[in-house]
Scaffold this motif. Structure first.
Motif, short mmCIF file in Angstrom:
data_model
loop_
_atom_site.label_atom_id
_atom_site.label_comp_id
_atom_site.label_asym_id
_atom_site.label_seq_id
_atom_site.Cartn_x
_atom_site.Cartn_y
_atom_site.Cartn_z
N VAL A 98 96.33 -1.22 100.12
CA VAL A 98 95.86 -0.72 101.42
C VAL A 98 95.79 0.80 101.34
O VAL A 98 96.76 1.45 100.97
CB VAL A 98 96.81 -1.16 102.55
N HIS B 79 88.29 -0.54 103.82
CA HIS B 79 88.59 -1.71 103.01
C HIS B 79 90.04 -1.72 102.51
O HIS B 79 90.64 -0.68 102.27
CB HIS B 79 87.66 -1.77 101.79
N PHE B 80 90.56 -2.93 102.36
CA PHE B 80 91.72 -3.13 101.51
C PHE B 80 91.24 -3.90 100.29
O PHE B 80 90.16 -4.49 100.30
CB PHE B 80 92.84 -3.88 102.24
N ARG B 81 92.03 -3.88 99.23
CA ARG B 81 91.62 -4.52 97.99
C ARG B 81 92.65 -5.57 97.57
O ARG B 81 93.84 -5.39 97.78
CB ARG B 81 91.40 -3.48 96.90
N GLU B 82 92.13 -6.63 96.97
CA GLU B 82 92.96 -7.76 96.58
C GLU B 82 92.64 -8.14 95.14
O GLU B 82 91.47 -8.14 94.73
CB GLU B 82 92.70 -8.95 97.51
N GLN C 56 97.24 4.26 96.93
CA GLN C 56 97.28 3.28 98.00
C GLN C 56 98.67 2.63 98.06
O GLN C 56 99.42 2.63 97.09
CB GLN C 56 96.22 2.21 97.77
N ARG C 57 98.99 2.10 99.26
CA ARG C 57 100.19 1.28 99.38
C ARG C 57 99.92 -0.04 98.68
O ARG C 57 98.86 -0.66 98.87
CB ARG C 57 100.51 1.04 100.84
N ARG D 290 89.04 -4.26 106.61
CA ARG D 290 90.35 -4.29 107.25
C ARG D 290 90.32 -3.86 108.71
O ARG D 290 91.36 -3.70 109.34
CB ARG D 290 91.35 -3.43 106.48
N LYS E 142 95.33 -6.38 108.95
CA LYS E 142 93.92 -6.12 109.23
C LYS E 142 93.62 -6.57 110.65
O LYS E 142 94.32 -7.42 111.22
CB LYS E 142 93.02 -6.83 108.23
N LEU F 159 98.71 -9.45 106.13
CA LEU F 159 98.07 -9.64 104.82
C LEU F 159 99.04 -10.10 103.74
O LEU F 159 98.63 -10.41 102.63
CB LEU F 159 97.41 -8.34 104.36
N PHE G 8 100.65 -3.64 106.14
CA PHE G 8 99.76 -4.59 105.48
C PHE G 8 99.17 -5.56 106.51
O PHE G 8 99.53 -6.73 106.59
CB PHE G 8 100.50 -5.34 104.37
N VAL H 177 97.86 -6.57 96.72
CA VAL H 177 97.06 -6.06 97.84
C VAL H 177 97.26 -4.55 97.88
O VAL H 177 98.40 -4.06 97.90
CB VAL H 177 97.50 -6.69 99.17
#
Length: 333
Positions: free
Chosen positions: A215, A223-226, A196-197, A245, A271, A285, A269, A213
């Motif tokens: 993406v 989804h993106f993850r945090e 992921q980026r 996202r 959403k 984001l 980045f 983060v």
């Protein structure tokens, strides 16, 4: 960076370059002026909140254009103060002040278009927050020591020391960021998450606790993850939270000019979501945390995205509780 930091940096650089050749107060004052000049582009209204964002730190932060401005500003200073013999020294001092402004801005995550007119690529290392006392205080102390000390005294050495310490802090921030990125990538790989980026940027006012983060490259991934990672966490596993996202909205509206513009500026980045009144909302984001972000833009109804000027809707967290939460996370992973 914030205006106070840029003023302090400009003054410190000018004082260091001019030294005893002119009044410390004079060099500090003109350093402050030149250190502020690039940010005057915030006074330009482009008639659209999203355009105001992506066109900030543009031509006024270009290393090329600022290089052209430096001798003109130096000539003005020399004429006003009858210091024509010092033209080359003023030129060097003001050139360095003008250039260190966008170079410092590029250390934040926002995006600075350093190489205009050759490219509009927004450079953003993202290793320091827009306000960081650990960077600013050494500069302020050094400049104040130079101003309050006697001409040619130890104040000039204090000023130089402030510059060295603040620059060393930037070096530390890059190393800390690289460490956190390595930890985050290892965690994603261990949990079987696809490549992921990754965005790694510090939480406010420090460089110990970082927000990460991730993406996905796959546009169909919803989804993106945090996560939040501290350099003090040791072997503590990274706790990832998944957030929607708007992948389906991105497939439908990703080519709309305002969506494409912010996606390019933020390196993807972003959403998308639909507001209660049926407007498409795009969120950067990079600045904020879920669900509160500084840069949200309503782009108009879904059937006519971009038909009206974008309007900004900020969702800044309450500063007091946010600082207390930051302090608790730093003390107890």
């Amino acid at each position: 960076m914030d205006s106070l930091t840029q003023i302090a940096l400009g003054s410190a650089v000018a004082v260091a370059v001019m030294g005893r050749r002119t009044s410390v107060r004079r060099s500090a004052a003109w350093g402050a002026v030149a250190g502020t000049l690039p940010d005057l582009d915030v006074l330009v209204d482009h008639g659209d909140a999203l355009l105001d964002m992506v066109l900030h730190r543009a031509e006024s932060h270009s290393l090329f254009y600022l290089t052209l401005l430096a001798p003109l500003l130096a000539g003005l200073v020399c004429r006003l103060h009858r210091e024509r013999a010092l033209f080359r020294r003023w030129w060097l001092a003001l050139w360095l002040v003008l250039l260190t402004h966008p170079l410092l801005d590029a250390m934040t995550v926002y995006g600075t278009q350093l190489l205009l007119p050759f490219t509009r690529h927004p450079f953003g290392v993202g290793s320091v927050f827009i306000i960081d006392p650990a960077y600013t205080l050494p500069l302020l102390v050094g400049v104040m020591a130079a101003l309050w000390g006697r001409e040619g005294g130890p104040g000039l050495r204090w000023n130089l020391a402030g510059l060295v310490l603040s620059t060393a802090y930037l070096g530390w921030s890059v190393l800390a960021q690289a460490h956190v990125e390595q930890v985050a990538r290892a965690s994603l790989q261990a949990q079987g998450l696809a490549a992921q980026r990754l965005l790694v940027t510090p939480m406010p006012l420090q460089t110990l606790l970082w927000r990460v983060v991730a993406v996905p490259e796959d546009p169909a991934d919803p989804h993106f993850r945090e996560a939040f990672v501290s350099v003090l966490d040791g072997s503590r596993p990274v706790d990832w939270a998944a957030h929607d996202r708007g992948a389906a909205l991105m497939v439908r509206h990703g080519s709309a000019p305002p969506v494409a513009r912010l996606a390019a500026f933020s390196h993807g980045f972003v959403k998308l979501a639909v507001t209660a009144d049926g407007q498409l909302r795009i969120t950067d984001l990079r600045m904020g945390r879920e669900p509160e972000y500084v840069f949200n833009f309503d782009l108009g109804p879904l059937h006519a995205v971009g038909s009206v000027p974008a309007t900004q809707v900020s969702e800044r967290p309450d500063f007091g509780p946010a600082l207390r939460e930051l302090w608790r996370r730093l003390r107890s992973p």
